[in-house]
Design an enzyme around this catalytic site. Sequence first.
Site, mmCIF file in Angstrom:
data_model
loop_
_atom_site.group_PDB
_atom_site.id
_atom_site.type_symbol
_atom_site.label_atom_id
_atom_site.label_comp_id
_atom_site.label_asym_id
_atom_site.label_seq_id
_atom_site.Cartn_x
_atom_site.Cartn_y
_atom_site.Cartn_z
ATOM 1 N N LYS A 44 -13.930 -97.718 -25.989
ATOM 2 C CA LYS A 44 -13.116 -96.741 -25.240
ATOM 3 C C LYS A 44 -12.463 -97.353 -24.010
ATOM 4 O O LYS A 44 -11.418 -96.883 -23.569
ATOM 5 C CB LYS A 44 -13.957 -95.522 -24.871
ATOM 6 C CG LYS A 44 -15.031 -95.788 -23.834
ATOM 7 C CD LYS A 44 -15.937 -94.579 -23.664
ATOM 8 C CE LYS A 44 -16.994 -94.873 -22.614
ATOM 9 N NZ LYS A 44 -18.144 -93.966 -22.691
ATOM 10 N N ARG A 139 -25.569 -84.753 -18.467
ATOM 11 C CA ARG A 139 -24.271 -84.728 -19.134
ATOM 12 C C ARG A 139 -24.575 -84.112 -20.499
ATOM 13 O O ARG A 139 -25.204 -83.064 -20.547
ATOM 14 C CB ARG A 139 -23.630 -86.123 -19.197
ATOM 15 C CG ARG A 139 -22.115 -86.035 -19.373
ATOM 16 C CD ARG A 139 -21.438 -87.399 -19.401
ATOM 17 N NE ARG A 139 -21.711 -88.144 -20.624
ATOM 18 C CZ ARG A 139 -21.216 -89.355 -20.881
ATOM 19 N NH1 ARG A 139 -20.442 -89.962 -20.005
ATOM 20 N NH2 ARG A 139 -21.498 -89.976 -22.003
HETATM 21 C C1 LIG Z 1 -19.143 -94.723 -22.687
HETATM 22 C C2 LIG Z 1 -20.382 -94.486 -23.416
HETATM 23 C C3 LIG Z 1 -21.223 -95.565 -23.726
HETATM 24 C C4 LIG Z 1 -20.952 -96.979 -23.259
HETATM 25 O O1 LIG Z 1 -21.265 -97.081 -21.901
HETATM 26 P P1 LIG Z 1 -21.076 -98.482 -21.120
HETATM 27 O O2 LIG Z 1 -21.617 -98.198 -19.776
HETATM 28 O O3 LIG Z 1 -19.630 -98.778 -21.128
HETATM 29 O O4 LIG Z 1 -21.873 -99.489 -21.856
HETATM 30 C C5 LIG Z 1 -22.363 -95.301 -24.457
HETATM 31 N N1 LIG Z 1 -22.669 -94.049 -24.866
HETATM 32 C C6 LIG Z 1 -21.894 -92.987 -24.599
HETATM 33 C C7 LIG Z 1 -22.286 -91.645 -25.098
HETATM 34 C C8 LIG Z 1 -20.717 -93.177 -23.856
HETATM 35 O O5 LIG Z 1 -19.948 -92.106 -23.592
#
Ligand SMILES: *Cc1c(COP(=O)(O)O)cnc(C)c1O
Length: 371
Positions: A44, A139
């Site tokens: 992302k 969250r």
């Molecule tokens: C963005 C996200 C991740 C990845 O997080 P990083 O800190 O970029 O490694 C993992 N799990 C979920 C649900 C996320 O939204």
Amino acid sequence: MTNSTNTFPSFPRIEIDLGKIYRNTKRLRKLFQSKGISMMGVTKGVLGSPQVAAAMTAAGADFLADSRIENIKKIRDAGIRNSLVLIRTPSMSNLEQVVKYADISFNSELEIIRMLSEEAKIQNKIHHILLMVDLGDLREGILPEDMAHTFRRLLTFDHIKPIGIGTNLGCVGAILPDQDKMDELSGIALALEKKFNLDFDLISGGNSANYPWVKKTERLGRINNLRIGEMIFTGRNTVDYERIDGLETDTSCLVTEVIELKQKDSLPRGTVSTDAFGDVPAFSDRGSIKRAILGIGRQDVLIQGLTPVADMEIIGSSSDHVIVDIKGTDVKVGDPIRFHLTYSGQLSAMASTYIEKVYLNANQTEKRINL
Ligand SMILES: *Cc1c(COP(=O)(O)O)cnc(C)c1O
């Protein structure tokens, strides 16, 4: 223009080093694998860039994960062969696409899961889901005490297969994924497996913030997966932002162009009012300085996410301009100025339609990336 050549680069641009992303993914994957943990490469931060997805896949990422179904579709349409995981709970408005393009989705709402099952039936598929549990970061996620009855209900939906559970910490509530939290997640998984006579494939313990835990734990419990984005791109531990040994930083870099360069005062002259954003700016008096204006602004990129590579300092910005004190650096109008990017800075630059995306070192990924 028909007579343009590739020799004069266009600015602003973000340069994404696929070789570095490949090597970081490979090293992290090796570490996790040695502990019995599979890895999702999270795309992302580059808007689901197929080039990056291909580099992560070539490096052995066991899955690719993204929060946006549009990004998953983009990766799928590019023909990349890997399991694609939607890590934000699906929206009612995109269930058709979720079933069509994602192999697995993360879920926390029973009604959405019920509708996913109906959609999967229409598409003649069994859609795999992972149920998120909220361990206190507040969250997404079902509360631990509600997991069992949610499971009992979703097992009645015949086109859904629950393949595991997961949690996400260290985001909104900034709660550290420590041994206690991981033990709690393991405990929930084991209890569900026992109660419903299941054997889960995936117990996904978290994101980059789980690195300190995974590095030193001697008790994984049932945790067998992590989802890693930021750490691949920044080469840093996202808990303390220290560099991680063996990882490369600066997988991406922002390059802008000087559009004005003049010796001017460091303090604005006249009666101070509010700036273009309604704020009253504060400047320090450093006398007359060389001010470079760069052709990039707040509508392109998160300015706090930028640090000049050379010895310069950002002293102001507006929608379309960034102003830099170039100090002693030798710079002319038209010169490129390079910036280190934070993860949020990179994300914002990737999302700007005005910034060109340039991929470097695709030939360093062992398998050829040809997109
Ligand atoms: C963005 C996200 C991740 C990845 O997080 P990083 O800190 O970029 O490694 C993992 N799990 C979920 C649900 C996320 O939204």
